[in-house]
Scaffold this motif. Sequence first.
Motif, PDB file in Angstrom:
ATOM      1  N   GLY A  46       0.794  -1.230   0.000  1.00  0.00           N
ATOM      2  CA  GLY A  46       0.000   0.000   0.000  1.00  0.00           C
ATOM      3  C   GLY A  46       0.822   1.274   0.000  1.00  0.00           C
ATOM      4  N   LYS A  47       2.139   1.155  -0.194  1.00  0.00           N
ATOM      5  CA  LYS A  47       2.985   2.355  -0.183  1.00  0.00           C
ATOM      6  C   LYS A  47       2.598   3.316  -1.296  1.00  0.00           C
ATOM      7  CE  LYS A  47       6.703   0.072  -1.418  1.00  0.00           C
ATOM      8  NZ  LYS A  47       6.729  -1.338  -1.655  1.00  0.00           N
ATOM      9  N   SER A  48       2.583   2.765  -2.531  1.00  0.00           N
ATOM     10  CA  SER A  48       2.298   3.634  -3.679  1.00  0.00           C
ATOM     11  C   SER A  48       0.888   4.188  -3.627  1.00  0.00           C
ATOM     12  CB  SER A  48       2.481   2.858  -4.980  1.00  0.00           C
ATOM     13  OG  SER A  48       3.835   2.656  -5.222  1.00  0.00           O
ATOM     14  N   VAL A  49      -0.049   3.337  -3.226  1.00  0.00           N
ATOM     15  CA  VAL A  49      -1.446   3.779  -3.169  1.00  0.00           C
ATOM     16  C   VAL A  49      -1.587   4.924  -2.169  1.00  0.00           C
ATOM     17  CG1 VAL A  49      -3.785   3.082  -2.587  1.00  0.00           C
ATOM     18  CG2 VAL A  49      -2.338   1.550  -3.892  1.00  0.00           C
ATOM     19  N   THR A  50      -0.879   4.818  -1.044  1.00  0.00           N
ATOM     20  CA  THR A  50      -0.932   5.890  -0.053  1.00  0.00           C
ATOM     21  C   THR A  50      -0.511   7.221  -0.672  1.00  0.00           C
ATOM     22  OG1 THR A  50      -0.375   4.307   1.660  1.00  0.00           O
ATOM     23  CG2 THR A  50      -0.095   6.631   2.210  1.00  0.00           C
ATOM     24  N   THR A  51       0.618   7.196  -1.401  1.00  0.00           N
ATOM     25  CA  THR A  51       1.096   8.466  -1.954  1.00  0.00           C
ATOM     26  C   THR A  51       0.215   8.954  -3.095  1.00  0.00           C
ATOM     27  OG1 THR A  51       2.598   7.210  -3.339  1.00  0.00           O
ATOM     28  CG2 THR A  51       3.483   8.109  -1.318  1.00  0.00           C
ATOM     29  N   LYS A  52      -0.302   7.998  -3.897  1.00  0.00           N
ATOM     30  CA  LYS A  52      -1.229   8.409  -4.961  1.00  0.00           C
ATOM     31  C   LYS A  52      -2.439   9.096  -4.328  1.00  0.00           C
ATOM     32  CE  LYS A  52       0.073   6.540  -9.109  1.00  0.00           C
ATOM     33  NZ  LYS A  52       0.622   5.177  -9.143  1.00  0.00           N
ATOM     34  N   ALA A  53      -2.868   8.577  -3.175  1.00  0.00           N
ATOM     35  CA  ALA A  53      -4.016   9.176  -2.496  1.00  0.00           C
ATOM     36  C   ALA A  53      -3.671  10.584  -2.010  1.00  0.00           C
ATOM     37  CB  ALA A  53      -4.458   8.296  -1.332  1.00  0.00           C
ATOM     38  N   LEU A  54      -2.439  10.777  -1.529  1.00  0.00           N
ATOM     39  CA  LEU A  54      -2.044  12.108  -1.057  1.00  0.00           C
ATOM     40  C   LEU A  54      -2.133  13.122  -2.187  1.00  0.00           C
ATOM     41  CD1 LEU A  54       1.168  11.480   1.106  1.00  0.00           C
ATOM     42  CD2 LEU A  54      -1.216  11.451   1.797  1.00  0.00           C
ATOM     43  N   MET A  55      -1.737  12.687  -3.391  1.00  0.00           N
ATOM     44  CA  MET A  55      -1.760  13.579  -4.550  1.00  0.00           C
ATOM     45  C   MET A  55      -3.136  13.589  -5.206  1.00  0.00           C
ATOM     46  SD  MET A  55       1.315  14.905  -5.296  1.00  0.00           S
ATOM     47  CE  MET A  55       1.481  15.145  -7.047  1.00  0.00           C
ATOM     48  N   ARG A  56      -4.023  12.778  -4.702  1.00  0.00           N
ATOM     49  CA  ARG A  56      -5.358  12.584  -5.312  1.00  0.00           C
ATOM     50  C   ARG A  56      -5.223  12.147  -6.769  1.00  0.00           C
ATOM     51  NH1 ARG A  56      -9.575  15.585  -3.122  1.00  0.00           N
ATOM     52  NH2 ARG A  56     -10.772  14.692  -4.829  1.00  0.00           N
ATOM     53  N   LEU A  57      -4.317  11.172  -6.981  1.00  0.00           N
ATOM     54  CA  LEU A  57      -4.106  10.650  -8.328  1.00  0.00           C
ATOM     55  C   LEU A  57      -4.632   9.229  -8.450  1.00  0.00           C
ATOM     56  CD1 LEU A  57      -0.505  11.929  -9.172  1.00  0.00           C
ATOM     57  CD2 LEU A  57      -2.612  12.576 -10.300  1.00  0.00           C
ATOM     58  N   LEU A  58      -5.507   8.836  -7.535  1.00  0.00           N
ATOM     59  CA  LEU A  58      -6.086   7.494  -7.613  1.00  0.00           C
ATOM     60  C   LEU A  58      -6.953   7.414  -8.866  1.00  0.00           C
ATOM     61  CD1 LEU A  58      -7.180   7.149  -3.906  1.00  0.00           C
ATOM     62  CD2 LEU A  58      -5.370   5.862  -5.010  1.00  0.00           C
ATOM     63  N   GLN A  69      -8.208  11.884   6.772  1.00  0.00           N
ATOM     64  CA  GLN A  69      -7.855  13.262   6.453  1.00  0.00           C
ATOM     65  C   GLN A  69      -6.421  13.339   5.974  1.00  0.00           C
ATOM     66  OE1 GLN A  69      -8.785  14.886  10.377  1.00  0.00           O
ATOM     67  NE2 GLN A  69     -10.153  16.335   9.352  1.00  0.00           N
ATOM     68  N   ILE A  70      -6.187  14.226   5.025  1.00  0.00           N
ATOM     69  CA  ILE A  70      -4.830  14.525   4.578  1.00  0.00           C
ATOM     70  C   ILE A  70      -4.655  16.022   4.809  1.00  0.00           C
ATOM     71  CG2 ILE A  70      -3.232  14.506   2.639  1.00  0.00           C
ATOM     72  CD1 ILE A  70      -5.282  12.441   1.364  1.00  0.00           C
ATOM     73  N   LEU A  71      -4.071  16.371   5.946  1.00  0.00           N
ATOM     74  CA  LEU A  71      -3.967  17.791   6.268  1.00  0.00           C
ATOM     75  C   LEU A  71      -2.653  18.353   5.752  1.00  0.00           C
ATOM     76  CD1 LEU A  71      -5.365  17.735   9.890  1.00  0.00           C
ATOM     77  CD2 LEU A  71      -6.560  18.367   7.791  1.00  0.00           C
ATOM     78  N   PHE A  72      -2.756  19.178   4.717  1.00  0.00           N
ATOM     79  CA  PHE A  72      -1.575  19.838   4.170  1.00  0.00           C
ATOM     80  C   PHE A  72      -1.616  21.288   4.627  1.00  0.00           C
ATOM     81  CE2 PHE A  72       0.234  22.449   0.744  1.00  0.00           C
ATOM     82  CZ  PHE A  72       1.529  21.979   0.780  1.00  0.00           C
ATOM     83  N   GLU A  73      -0.701  21.650   5.488  1.00  0.00           N
ATOM     84  CA  GLU A  73      -0.701  22.964   6.148  1.00  0.00           C
ATOM     85  C   GLU A  73      -2.077  23.261   6.736  1.00  0.00           C
ATOM     86  OE1 GLU A  73       0.819  25.382   2.885  1.00  0.00           O
ATOM     87  OE2 GLU A  73       2.745  25.451   3.934  1.00  0.00           O
ATOM     88  N   GLY A  74      -2.660  22.221   7.331  1.00  0.00           N
ATOM     89  CA  GLY A  74      -3.936  22.379   8.005  1.00  0.00           C
ATOM     90  C   GLY A  74      -5.163  22.260   7.120  1.00  0.00           C
ATOM     91  N   ASP A  75      -4.949  22.143   5.823  1.00  0.00           N
ATOM     92  CA  ASP A  75      -6.037  22.103   4.852  1.00  0.00           C
ATOM     93  C   ASP A  75      -6.279  20.653   4.432  1.00  0.00           C
ATOM     94  OD1 ASP A  75      -7.701  23.895   3.740  1.00  0.00           O
ATOM     95  OD2 ASP A  75      -6.416  24.390   2.026  1.00  0.00           O
ATOM     96  N   LEU A  77      -6.820  17.833   2.132  1.00  0.00           N
ATOM     97  CA  LEU A  77      -6.769  17.570   0.691  1.00  0.00           C
ATOM     98  C   LEU A  77      -7.827  16.563   0.254  1.00  0.00           C
ATOM     99  CD1 LEU A  77      -2.934  17.343  -0.059  1.00  0.00           C
ATOM    100  CD2 LEU A  77      -4.447  19.316  -0.223  1.00  0.00           C
ATOM    101  N   ALA A  78      -8.231  15.704   1.197  1.00  0.00           N
ATOM    102  CA  ALA A  78      -9.205  14.670   0.843  1.00  0.00           C
ATOM    103  C   ALA A  78     -10.544  15.275   0.456  1.00  0.00           C
ATOM    104  CB  ALA A  78      -9.375  13.688   2.005  1.00  0.00           C
ATOM    105  N   LYS A  79     -10.766  16.524   0.886  1.00  0.00           N
ATOM    106  CA  LYS A  79     -12.063  17.142   0.598  1.00  0.00           C
ATOM    107  C   LYS A  79     -12.013  18.112  -0.579  1.00  0.00           C
ATOM    108  CE  LYS A  79     -14.270  16.497   4.972  1.00  0.00           C
ATOM    109  NZ  LYS A  79     -13.112  15.805   5.636  1.00  0.00           N
ATOM    110  N   LYS A  80     -10.842  18.267  -1.197  1.00  0.00           N
ATOM    111  CA  LYS A  80     -10.721  19.220  -2.297  1.00  0.00           C
ATOM    112  C   LYS A  80     -11.412  18.691  -3.556  1.00  0.00           C
ATOM    113  CE  LYS A  80      -7.643  22.212  -0.501  1.00  0.00           C
ATOM    114  NZ  LYS A  80      -8.180  23.468  -0.052  1.00  0.00           N
TER     115      LYS A  80
END
Lengths: 354, 309
Positions: A46-58, A69-75, A77-80
Motif C-alpha cells: 500500500g505504499k504507492s497507493v498511499t502516496t497516490k491518495a495524497l496527490m489525489r491521483l487514484l 484526512q490529509i492535512l496539508f498545512e492544516g487544509d 486535501l481529501a475534501k478538495k
Amino acid sequence: MEKILEVKNLRVSFDTYSGEVQAVRGVEFDLNKGETLAIVGESGSGKSVTTKALMRLLPEPHGYIKDGQILFEGDDLAKKTPKQMQKIRGKDMSMIFQDPMTSLNPTMKVGAQIMEGLIKHQKMGKTQAKKRAIELLELVQIPNPHERINQYPHQFSGGMRQRVVIAIALACNPKVLIADEPTTALDVTIQAEILDLMKDIQKKTDTSIIFITHDLGVVANIADRVAVMYAGKIVEVGTVDDVFYNPKHPYTWGLLGSMPTLDSEEEELFAIPGTPPDLLHPPKGDAFAPRNKFALEIDFHEQPPMYPVPGSETHFAATWLLHEYAPEVEIPASVKRRMKDISKSSDSGEGEKQ
Amino acid sequence: MTRYIFQRVIYMLLTLFIIASISFFLMKFLPGTPLNVENKLSPEQQEIILEKYGLNDPLPVQYFNYMAGLVQGDLGISFHFDSTPVSDILLGRIGPSALLGAQSLLVGTVLGILLGLVAAINHNGIMDYTSTLISVLGKSIPSFVFAGLLQLVFAVQLGWLPVALWGEFKHTILPTIALMIFPLATAARFTRTEMLEVLGSDFITTARAKGVNEFGIVFKHGLRNALIPLITVIGPMAVSLMTGTLVIEQIFGVPGIGEQFVTSVMVVDYPIIMGTTLLFAVLFVVIILVIDLLYGIIDPRIRLAGGEK
C-alpha cells in the motif's frame, strides 16, 4: 518541528469485480518541514497507493479515499475538488515516478514538459519559463542544458530522464516532494547518483520528501525517519536509528533479516515465510500474525494499537509484544547479526550526511 | 531529409515500373480484343485496325512500345472513346472522385476522432456505448445502404437536395455523407482504443501530477500520442476513397473515375485500363510517402537523422 503534512486514519479502497479491496487501512503519519520520510514495505503493502491518495491521483472512481484526512498545512486535501487539486499538484506537492522510460511524454520536448508547470502555476511567460527550465536542468546536473531543452525524451538515457522528471517535479519549488521508488528502475551506479542529487537538492531547497522504496539500503542512505508498511497499515515508525537498531515489530525484524549484506557469512538468505494477506478479505487480527512465529493468541483476534516504544519519543510500533503483559521476546540472532552488519556499512554513509 | 525523399522517389519509380509491367501482361491475358465488343467490322477492317494500333506485334514489342511512351509521359489513346488521349479522359474524371474522396475523408476522420475522444473520456459511459454502436453500424453496413437511405430521406421525402446530380457543391453533400461513414467509424474506433491506452500511461500521470487540467491532458498530452497508429489506417483509406467508389458514384450520378475504370475493363480498352491502374498506383505510393513523412512530424522518435540537429 513544524508539521507540513498530517495524514490521519487514511483508508483507500478499490472497487473490483470480486469486491472491495482495502489497499490502505488506516494509515497515520506526519511529515515535518525539510525532513525525508521513507515508507518501506513489500510489493502490495500500500505504499504507492498511499502516496497516490495524497496527490489525489487514484484512478477514480474505481479507487477512492474511503475515509480519513490529509492535512496539508492544516487544509484537508481529501475534501478538495479536482479543480482545486489541479492548483495544488505541481505547485505545493509534486511527484517523481518509478520508471523514467515511460513517465515522460514521448512527443513533447523536454523543455516544454518542464515549462508546463511554470507557465500554469507561476504565470510565467515563455521566455521566463525557458530560462527557469534551463536553471532547473543545471540544478539536476544535466550537461548542455541550452541544447538539451530542445530535445525529446528518447534522446536521453534512463538516468538523464529521471533527472528531467526530478526537474519537472521541482519546477515550482514544491513544499512536499513524493518520490515513488525513483531509483528502482535504474542501475546501481545511476541509483547512487540520483540519491546524491536528491539529497543535494533537499539541502538547497529545504523541501520535505516522502521517499517510497523497498530497498532498506537506500533508506539508511537518505531518510531521517522510516515508516514500515504491511498490508495497508503502518506497523512501525521512527527515526532511522530507532527502526534499524532497535526494531520492535516482528515484521521489521523479518525485513531487516531478509536484507542481504556484503559481509554476511550465512549461506542461506532469510525470507519471511508465507505471503501477504488478501486485502479483499482482510484478517480480523494483526495482518502479519499468520506469518509471525512470535504471534500471540490475541494477534489472531484483535488488531494491536500503536504503542510508543519506551525510551524514545519518536518511535512507535503496532505490536502486542509491547503490551505490558506481553512475554519478553528475544530478537532472532540472524536479525541481530544483520543489524550489526548494517551499522558497520552505513557508518560511512552517516558521516557523509552530517 | 532531401536525400531521404530523393531515395524514396527512386523507390517509388521502381515500384511503379513493376506495377506497370505486371498489369500490362495481366491485362493482355484478358479474353478478347478491343474489337470483340462492337464486332460489326469485316475481318479485313479488323486487321487494318489491329495493325494500326500495333496490336499484331509480338507481346514484348507491344510492351516495349508502351513503356517507351510511358517514360515520355504518353499514356496512349483510348480505343473506345473516339481516340481521345487517355490523360485527358483521366483528368476529366479524377476531379469529382478526388473531391468526394477528400471531402469525405476529411469530415469523416475529424468527426471520427472527436467521437472516439468523447468515448474514451466517457469510458464505459453512455457516450462510449453510443460511439461503439455508431462504429459497428458504420463498419458493417455497406455505404450503398446509407446512400439509398439518404436519398430517400433528404431527396425524396424532404426534397432538400437532388437525388442524383453533379455540378454544384450541394450536390456533393449526400455522396460525401454516404462515403464518410466508413472513415468515421474506423477513426472513432481507433481513436477510442488508442486514447484509452494513452490515458492509462505513466506520462499522463506525470502530467496530472504537474497539475495539468483535463483539457490539457486530453488534447496536449493524449491526442498526439493516440493519433500515431491512426495515420497508418488513414493512408490506404484515403487512396480507396479518392480513387472513387464505383457504387456510390453510380448511385449519385457522379462522373467519377470508378465508373470509368469498370467500363474500360468491359470494353477491353487497353490504354484506359493501364492509365487508370497507373494513376491509382501513383496516388498510392505518393500517399504512403506523405504518411511516412507525417509520422516524422507527429512522432519525434521516428524523425529522420539529419532532419533536425
